[in-house]
Design an enzyme around this catalytic site. Structure first.
Site, short mmCIF file in Angstrom:
data_model
loop_
_atom_site.label_atom_id
_atom_site.label_comp_id
_atom_site.label_asym_id
_atom_site.label_seq_id
_atom_site.Cartn_x
_atom_site.Cartn_y
_atom_site.Cartn_z
N LYS A 79 28.79 40.43 45.81
CA LYS A 79 28.96 39.57 44.64
C LYS A 79 27.68 38.77 44.40
O LYS A 79 27.02 38.31 45.36
CB LYS A 79 30.15 38.64 44.87
N SER A 157 37.17 36.04 39.88
CA SER A 157 35.84 36.25 39.32
C SER A 157 35.09 37.42 39.92
O SER A 157 34.04 37.82 39.42
CB SER A 157 35.01 34.97 39.52
N SER A 181 40.04 34.71 43.36
CA SER A 181 38.97 35.60 42.88
C SER A 181 38.78 36.87 43.68
O SER A 181 38.05 37.76 43.26
CB SER A 181 37.65 34.84 42.81
#
Length: 452
Positions: A79, A157, A181
């Site tokens: 990420k 996310s 997330s």
């Protein structure tokens, strides 16, 4: 081959010589090209030359008997919140894109690298990790693999990472989880997502969102994948879940707060999952935790997340607000409406609720609920401000319970790959992540007939 194989399958092929790390990453790089597997939106950037060089180095070490672990050579997407040495950490923004490259790996990345995993690309995400929908105004919107032609959110996310696993580009991704997330995108994309007890994985070298709630975890193709990755992230070996019979599980089925506004597809799949557990011999007991009904009141002005995000981004908002995704900046600024002393009162309310949960949930191996109450929303349904806000709150509601109560939690898929994805969440005892993996592994076996 990376296509939906587990870490155990890939490590076996690498150790036997059936597969090389170079061949593995070459295929992943090929699958990451263009839009066929959403590589164009799943990743913000991929340093192919470095990835190939690292794979060749691992192949050489394995040939000499010096591979750091059986998993050496397996690619894992990272990420865009995590520092990777030599790369810029933009956190899904353009504001940080001009920062100098990181001088060293974030600690979670360093631990994966030490075990021989190869950092593979910077995975797309919601800007600054501040949304459960997973959309990004700067780098594109990863989509759920379900009904690609219709266009549905991948969940956020950690959206790009989830898509990179669901599309078979890589078998594992490293994500963060402040209000769901890791688990929301897992539910939207039909894979497994894990939120550890926050203190189990260090956050050094990670761009924060809300330090009271942030945690770092993996998303993968199975419970076993996430358990082994968690072992490494927590500073230990890549350990498989302990075997446990489903009939030994005592599960609390949460009946308030998390079942409101559930659509028919999720409701049917959730009931089928509960029925599968019951038929396999698990003990299911309804449980109500009334304090959760106060959550909308506690978070009426954004709660801890917006307060801590505003503290972190205040300077950037003052200088670069026009460069923010306005859906993100608007949510951060909600904290400006909080009253004097409200932040401290929220912290106190959280502490009290954590203590209450310890008493009410005592004796259960896990508390279960739907990961999210609806199927992944269509992009057209979140295009307006009202649609964005309403769906974002719905997707965040259930997973954020685990962050608020400082517990570990995992989302498992309970529907076939080509049907609407539905996640089933188990929430465990704080600090006892290994026990939750044992429960989840047993539940995964019970759910297997539902996935065919």
């Amino acid at each position: 081959m990376t296509d939906h194989k587990t870490l155990s399958q890939l490590s076996g092929e690498l150790e036997s010589g059936k597969l090389t790390a170079r061949a593995l990453v070459d295929e992943a790089l090929e699958r990451a090209q263009g839009s066929a597997n959403q590589g164009d939106v799943a990743f913000i950037s991929i340093d192919a030359d470095t990835i190939r060089a690292e794979a060749e180095s691992i192949d050489k070490a394995r040939a000499e008997g010096n591979a750091p672990s059986p998993y050496a050579g397996i690619p894992v997407s990272i990420k865009d919140l995590f520092d990777v040495k030599g790369q810029v950490t933009a956190a899904g923004s353009t504001i940080l894109a001009s920062n100098p490259p990181a001088a060293k790996d974030a600690e979670p990345v360093a631990r994966l690298r030490a075990a021989g995993f190869i950092p593979f690309g910077r995975a797309n995400m919601t800007e600054f990790a501040f949304s459960g929908l997973g959309m990004n105004a700067h780098y594109g919107d990863p989509a759920s693999p379900w009904q690609r032609g219709v266009g549905r959110v991948a969940g956020g996310s950690s959206s790009g990472g989830a898509v990179s696993v669901a599309e078979g580009i890589v078998p594992l991704t490293l994500g963060t989880d402040t209000g769901g997330s890791c688990r929301i995108p897992a539910a939207c994309c039909g894979i497994v997502g894990y939120k550890p007890t926050a203190v189990r994985v260090p956050q050094d070298g990670t761009v924060e969102l809300a330090t009271s709630l942030d945690s770092i975890g993996p998303l993968g193709n199975s419970v076993d994948c996430c358990a082994r990755a968690f072992g490494v992230l927590a500073g230990g070996p890549p350990t498989a879940p302990e075997p446990r019979d489903v009939s030994s599980l005592r599960l609390g089925v949460l009946k308030n707060y998390v079942l409101e506004n559930m659509d028919q597809t999720v409701a049917a799949a959730y009931e089928a999952a509960l029925d599968a557990l019951a038929k396999a011999g698990a003990t299911l007991e309804d449980v109500t935790f009334d304090p959760l009904d106060r959550m909308p009141e506690i978070n009426a002005r954004g709660g801890l997340v917006t307060a801590e995000a505003l503290r972190f981004h205040k300077g950037r908002l003052a200088q670069h607000e026009a460069e923010f995704d306005q859906r993100v900046s608007k949510r951060i600024r909600r904290a400006e409406t909080q009253e004097e002393g409200e932040y401290d009162r929220i912290l106190l309310a959280r502490r009290e609720m954590i203590d209450q949960a310890e008493q009410v949930f005592a004796g259960y191996d896990a508390i279960v609920m739907p990961t999210i109450p609806i199927v992944p929303p269509k992009f057209e349904d979140v295009a307006s401000d009202d649609g964005y806000t309403r769906n974002n709150l719905l997707l965040l509601r259930n997973p954020s319970v685990g962050n608020w109560l400082d517990r570990c939690a995992i989302s498992l898929p309970v529907t076939p790959d080509l049907s609407a994805p539905v996640g089933f969440m188990l929430m465990g005892v704080p600090g006892n992540d290994e026990a939750l993996f044992a429960c989840a592994f047993a539940a995964e076996q019970a759910f297997a007939p539902l996935r065919t």
